[in-house]
Structure formats: C-alpha cells, structure tokens
Enzyme design. Sequence first.
Site: not given
Length: 683
Positions: A399, A402, A465
Amino acid sequence: MAEFRALDNGFDLMLGQLCLLSHREKSPAFTIAIGDEDVEMVRGNFKIADTLKSVYSPYIVQNCEAQRVTLLNKAGSGEDDGQSIILQLEQQDGYFTLNIKASNPEINRIVMSLNALENEHIYGGGEQMSYLNLRGRNFPIWTSEPGVGRDKSTELTKIMDADGMAGGDYWTSNYPQPTFISDRHYACHIDGTAYAEMDFTSRDSHKITYWNNELNIKLFMGENQLSIVGQLAQYFGRQPALPNWAIGGAIIGLKDGDNSFARLEKFADAGTAISGLWCEDWVGIRQTDFGRRLFWNWSWNEARYPDLPNRIKELAEKNIRFLGYVNPYIAVDAAQFAEAKSGGHLALNLHDDEPYLVDFGQFDCGVVDFTRPETQKWFAEEIIAKQMIDFGLSGWMADFGEYLPIDLRLHDGSDPMEAHNLWPLLWAKVNDMAVKSRGRDDIVFFMRAGASGVQAHCPLLWAGDQCVDFSRHDGIGTVITAALSAGLVGNAYSHHDVGGYTSLHGNIRTADLMKRWAELGAFTPVMRSHEGNRPDDNLQYDSNDDLLSHFAAMSRVHLALAPYVRFMSDQAVKDGLPLQRPLFLHYPDDSEVGDMQDQYLYGTDMLVAPIIEADQFSRKLYLPAGENWVHLWSGKKFTSGWHDVASPYGEPPVFYKENSTFSQLFAGLCSARNSENQGEKYG
C-alpha cells in the site's frame, strides 16, 4: 526517422511524416523560466502553486541541423544572453530521444508546445480515474491520494476538501505517469520524475511543462495505437504472467481477526470458488475516526490471529493462499520503529538527525528511506522476505507510496521534489527484490501507487480507494477507466476492491452496488473483495444469503473463465498488451469508440459492458462492426451497432465473438454460474 527541418523563420520537428513541433520566431515552441514552488501536504493530499520570477522564450535559431538546434533568446547580434536552449535528437532502439537543456543552470521550468489537431484523441497519463480521452483537460503529474469524491460540485467532495484538502479532482491519482498516446500514431513520454503537467486544453497544441533545467522526451511511433502500446510495454518492462491460483476464483478480503476463518467457511459452504484469503489486519488493528485501520508494525500480530501459522497450513491443504498487507512507513509506537531509527533506515528532518514524521490521521509514522541501498536490502530481507514470505504469505497489498513530503532529508541527498514521483518505483523495487530473493514466481503483491518503470517490478495494480457508490468520479465506474488508461502505458493487469472501500459521511454500500461490483470483478484478471474502511457500518458479502449466493455465483464464473485469462496473461508476456482494452485499440476506424470508457474488450474475443449506475437492469451498449457477437447468458446472436440489453442481477452485459476459439468455454460460463459446486481449483 526523426529530424529537425530548417525553415527561413524557424524549424519543424518531423517524426516520420508527422510534423510534431513547429517553432517560429513569432510563435516559439518553447518557454523557459525560473520558478519558486509552494507545496502544502496534508495526509497525502497536496496543494501546489508556482511563482515565476523570470520568463524567457528563446526564439532565434542560431543553428539548425538534422539532429541539433540551438535557440537564443536575444535578437540582433546573435549573441547569447545566457537564456539559450539546446535541442538534441538521438535515435534509440525502437524510439527517439529529444533532449532540451537550458544553458542557464538557474532555469528550472521548461515548457514545450507540440502540434495538435482539434479532433485528436489523447490517452494514457498513467492510471486516470475520470477520463480515458485526456483531450480538453490539463493533467498535473504528481502522485497523491486521489481524494474522496473527486468532483468539486458534490457535497461529499466539498466536505472532504474542508477536511485536509481531501476531496480530490478529476486528475488526482495514485499513479499519474507523464506518458500519452495520440491517435495520430505516436506516443510521448517524459523521462524524469520532477513535477510535470500535460495540458491538452488548446485546440492546436499540447503543452508540456516540466520543473527542471533539462527535459528529456522519448518519442514512439507505429502503424497504429496497438503497436505503440506494445512498444511502451517493452520500454517500461513487461510483467510476468499471473500465477494460476490468482486468476481462478475469488480472493476473499476479511479483517475480522481469527473470526475470519469461520466466515471463510461460510463462503465455502455457499459454493464460492475461493483462491485466497486476504487478511490485511494480520498485523493488528488501529481504530481511528476514519475507520478500522491497521497497526503499522510489519509482522504477525499474535493477539489478533493467535494460531495463524497453523491456519495458513490448513488453508494450503485446501489449495487456498493466505495474503497480508505492508506499506513503506513504520508507526512510532511500533516495535520496528526503534530498529529502523537505530539502523539509519528513516528519512530525517531538514535541521536535525531525528526521523521525519508524517501524520497519517491520529498516528505518526517514519518514512523508510529507500534512497539508501542498505535500507532497501533491510526492508526487503528483514521485513518482507522473513516476516511475510518465509512466514507463509503468498501475496500482499503493498500500500501507499504517494506520501513522500518535500521538506525532509534523504540519505542520497536528492531533492524531495524530484524523489516524490520516484517513490512508488523504489517501493515496487523493494517488494520485487524480496520476492526474487526467495525465487518465488507464485507470489503476487499489488500496488495502487505507481510511476514510470513500475511496470517491470509490480505484478498487479489495484485501482485504489473508490467510494462505495456509483458516483461519476469516485465510484465503481472509475475502476474501468483506471484499468484501461494504465493498460495503455504498459500495465497488463489491473483489479480493484470488489465492493468499494471508502465509506464516510453516511455514504454506505447498497445491495445493488455490491452485486454489480461482484459482476465486474468476475471479468477482471483478479477478483478480490474488500470490507472497506468501516466494515461494521456496511453490508458485507456474507451479511445475508442473497448477497453471498450472488457473490459465490460470480466467483464460479471467474474460475470457469481462468483458461481464457491464462491465455491472455501468457500473451501479455509476449506482446505487452493489457487484458482489459479500450475498443479503439482493435477498432481504430470506428468513430463510435474513441471516447468509450464504460465498456471494454477483455482480450480480443470478449466484450464487457458492466452496469455502473444504480438500480439499472438494462443498459445501452455498442458492439463494434465486422463481428457477430453472442450474448453470454442467452446465447442470442447480435450484429454490430447500438443495443439495449437487459441485465438482471447475475447477467452483466457480456458478449463474445461467434468465431472465437474459446466459444465453447464462454458458452459454459452460464452453467458454471448456476452450479452450486465450487469446482476444482485452477492450477
């Protein structure tokens, strides 16, 4: 062939017979400047502004050769006033390099304008959620949280913007990439990681902005867009074939501690074809205002999963894999934080030697510094290889990636403004390094963050998401656009959270959404469910018998389709073409399909047009010319053109070519859906 062609008042850049760039003294193709950026970050959401101190437009051609041009800013004597740029062309293996460099080292902004046609179509841009055709819009290239809502006109986006700039916009993406493909049969890629913008708003020009003293462009050309997609996949690095276990049946996402195994049995009893169990909470839980999050210490949490090693062995006996979760940050209250700090593995503050901490929403974390080779090896070996692979995991969500701030100190001394967009690539390399250290070609990790070159290291994307709804810019439909756009720039495989993820401010799942998302998941390479950020507030696929029965049926379709997916995956290794494809790749002369992003080709032989609007039981779809198409569920034959097709639950609009070599397999999918038998595991 690419070359500069001198003219009396300027020059043209020719790419074969295509005039890609036209520079004239009265309309220069380049602007250079000195800029001072202002970057604000709140939990992965960024606000970026720029102040230009000096702007120049070098327009005098001092010399023009076929492969080199020098442009001066000052007219008259021909003397250089220090603001010149040099253009250099070079032919590489299968593409061309255009290098633009400013003579003044203080210059840190370069703008280049390419020729455009008013009706030109532009695609790519990495993983774009809102628009497949980029024409008419500007796309900043800066990896970030996509935002919640991503539509400035909606109330949800406005609420989230007020809370940490978290609403997003049409261009915000975990995986932007400075690469675009034109239907004029060329592609352009910025070879660099600095902040960039690709502006396609003008009728007659495409404007590229790059925040550096030097702009390096890769140019590709081909007979058609299909060949260019293959070239880009070759350039960025082709992904390996997906393993059989990942493409045959559903990976069930549960984060309910040890109770997850009892719930998995309920899925099995309902006839679900199960390929894996994904428990992201294997590391423990942290409850925040956002919802049920994870404890960011990357090892087995024995309190939450007391007998996990034996549970994994029991699953393996049933040919079911176990998957987990990891990301490139370590919580300050995690046991691994002290080890990371003492080992020099964390990025530091600018003015002291303390670890830089990022606020992730009610907990702080250190940033693992992947510019340090020793840290890459430490995380790959001590965290991923030993704590995850050796422990028994067959895959994981890798995950984030960024959040790299621009006000920290990195080990290699690099500018965080340059390193920010690079970070997802470094993160992918670390995961890949761990997998290769164990010689495991059956492991699948999946990432949402991306950057140029991530294709060679990340075996599978996921679309991030999405909201648990049908909203235009952040709902179920965006995962189709994400797969199509990312596939055009070298990512063969994409998938998504079946059921959606983000549930905030009263936005919760409906049974309608859950069913339609399961149908879409069945016709993607990997089918993986998610409980979302607030599982207790939302429907789950095992909440009632109706939802569970529907999900099980769609998982059986996914399993039955595995031989076709196997064929497509093996082909992708050879030709680099994505499994999910926009229709224009194979029907470039069909005027109906250039902007089409709500239906896709699955390989060459199947067309999928999912239901992505609420409470819809039919939809209008388009079947390309030159083919006879068979409706998957009824066996009825359709000719090309527009059709209104009924779609009760369990029958998403899917068609296949009548003459497909897989027609017998496709015809059997209806029986697989209706059977309550899970069938044999694939592979």
